[in-house]
Write a protein that holds these residues in place. Structure first.
Motif, short mmCIF file in Angstrom:
data_model
loop_
_atom_site.label_atom_id
_atom_site.label_comp_id
_atom_site.label_asym_id
_atom_site.label_seq_id
_atom_site.Cartn_x
_atom_site.Cartn_y
_atom_site.Cartn_z
N LEU A 265 0.83 -1.20 0.00
CA LEU A 265 0.00 0.00 0.00
C LEU A 265 0.86 1.26 0.00
N LEU A 266 1.89 1.27 0.82
CA LEU A 266 2.76 2.44 0.89
C LEU A 266 3.59 2.59 -0.38
N GLY A 267 4.01 1.47 -0.95
CA GLY A 267 4.80 1.52 -2.17
C GLY A 267 4.03 2.00 -3.37
N ALA A 268 2.71 1.93 -3.32
CA ALA A 268 1.88 2.36 -4.44
C ALA A 268 1.59 3.86 -4.45
N LEU A 269 1.99 4.57 -3.39
CA LEU A 269 1.72 6.01 -3.34
C LEU A 269 2.55 6.74 -4.39
N PRO A 270 2.00 7.80 -4.97
CA PRO A 270 2.74 8.56 -5.99
C PRO A 270 4.06 9.08 -5.45
N GLU A 271 5.11 8.92 -6.20
CA GLU A 271 6.43 9.33 -5.76
C GLU A 271 6.45 10.83 -5.44
N ALA B 121 11.68 6.58 2.34
CA ALA B 121 12.49 7.78 2.43
C ALA B 121 13.26 8.07 1.15
N SER B 122 13.47 7.04 0.35
CA SER B 122 14.18 7.25 -0.92
C SER B 122 13.27 7.85 -1.99
N ARG B 123 11.95 7.83 -1.75
CA ARG B 123 11.01 8.30 -2.77
C ARG B 123 10.06 9.39 -2.27
N HIS B 124 10.01 9.58 -0.93
CA HIS B 124 9.04 10.50 -0.35
C HIS B 124 9.66 11.30 0.79
N PRO B 125 9.18 12.53 1.02
CA PRO B 125 9.48 13.20 2.29
C PRO B 125 8.70 12.46 3.39
#
Length: 349
Positions: free
Chosen positions: A59-65, A87-91
């Motif tokens: 679920l978390l991995g599917a969030l828009p970068e 943390a590598s893709r999102h604040p």
């Protein structure tokens, strides 16, 4: 429009202070112009099974970068690997109500494992929001989070419509909190057993299903001490019904072994109730001097002595009640708390 995702393990209607905080901060951020998405990443935290953990990662991995994510510490603390990926893709913002390792009743090995896991997860967060200065100090000292990355956004409070409080002929004690070991209801019942010679009655309000073994233990202690006619356990109830109980009570008491803030204590102040609590965690921050009595945690004798004195002294209760109302006027509103939270989110840009 500014946009943020709150990732929370379970329903926002779960009857605990942490979930109430998340739900209200989200609502207030919307009033401040934020578009807030709520993502339920599953039940069972902080001890998720493999399927729940995998589902949360998906679920978390599917969030828009690039979308800012606030991840509730109940889940974040046991997902350090997921936190690193996010943390590598999102604040990433960590929301810590209280450190997981400080939950009561944990085996030493389990507590140490949680401490290591939570420290690793917090290291991945760009910002960390906590609910009290005491928790901020803990996160900095015990979890190696730089103070510059920590924001204190205390729970807010709603205005309370107060009417003249008439003392009960038999002092009515109120205690509010989920029936789990950390809340110390066993200590409270044991303390009151010593005061069987005095007039009092107690109502315990809080979820009886989160830890069924602890709820059974409390019922057993009440029966063992022959206090069934004087102590009522109500379970979780609607806020309107709870407000009525606050209005009718003479004294608030909660023997917590630890609190990251203690929303029920603050709520009692807002209703003008004298407070008896402990010196554990953030409770001394929440209960100003002169509004109540604080004793050492895990000390039934000290709690019994404090209760005996205040139950017997109506004038002291009146004085403490006046001080409680004065202290309540200094507490933040939910809008003010959300503004602090929003300022932290603004830093992510």
């Amino acid at each position: 429009m500014k946009r943020v995702v709150f990732a929370v393990p379970g329903s926002l209607d779960t009857p605990t202070g942490g979930y109430a905080y998340d739900k209200r901060i989200m609502a207030e951020l919307r009033h401040l112009g934020w578009e807030v998405d709520y993502l339920n990443i599953g039940d069972g935290f902080p001890a998720p099974d493999a399927a729940t953990r995998a589902a949360a990662r998906s679920l978390l991995g599917a969030l828009p970068e690039g979308r800012p994510i606030v991840l509730d510490g109940l889940a974040l603390g046991v997902l350090p690997d997921v936190a690193a990926e996010l943390a590598s893709r999102h604040p990433l913002v960590a929301l810590v109500h209280h450190p997981l390792a400080l939950e009561s009743g944990l085996a030493a090995e389990r507590a140490a494992s949680l401490r290591r896991s939570e420290q690793a997860a917090l290291a991945e967060a760009r910002e960390v929001v906590v609910t009290s200065p005491a928790t901020a100090k803990l996160v900095a000292s015990d979890y190696c989070v730089p103070a510059a990355r920590i924001t204190v956004a205390r729970p807010g409070n709603d205005p309370v419509s107060l009417s003249a409080r008439e003392p009960n002929d038999i002092p009515h004690l109120l205690s509010v909190g989920s029936v789990v070991p950390r809340k110390g209801f066993d200590i409270l019942v044991s303390a009151l057993a010593v005061l069987a010679d005095m007039p009092w009655r107690l109502t315990i309000v809080g979820d009886l299903t989160r830890d069924r073994s602890e709820a059974a233990k409390i019922r057993y202690l009440i029966s063992q001490h022959r206090l069934a006619g004087r102590i009522e356990t109500m379970g979780a109830i609607p806020s309107a019904q709870l407000a009525v109980l606050y209005a009718k009570a003479d004294l608030f008491v909660l023997a917590s072994r630890f609190e990251g803030y203690g929303m029920a204590y603050a709520e009692a102040l807002c209703h003008g109730l004298p407070v008896i609590g402990t010196m554990a965690g953030a409770i001394p921050d929440t209960i100003p001097q002169g509004t109540g009595l604080l004793v050492s945690p895990n000390d039934p004798a000290a709690l019994a002595a404090a209760l005996r004195g205040i139950i017997a002294d109506a004038e002291q209760r009146r004085s403490l009640s006046e001080a409680a109302l004065a202290a309540a006027r200094t507490l933040p509103t939910w809008r003010e708390s959300a503004a602090i939270f929003a300022a932290t989110l603004d830093k992510l840009a």
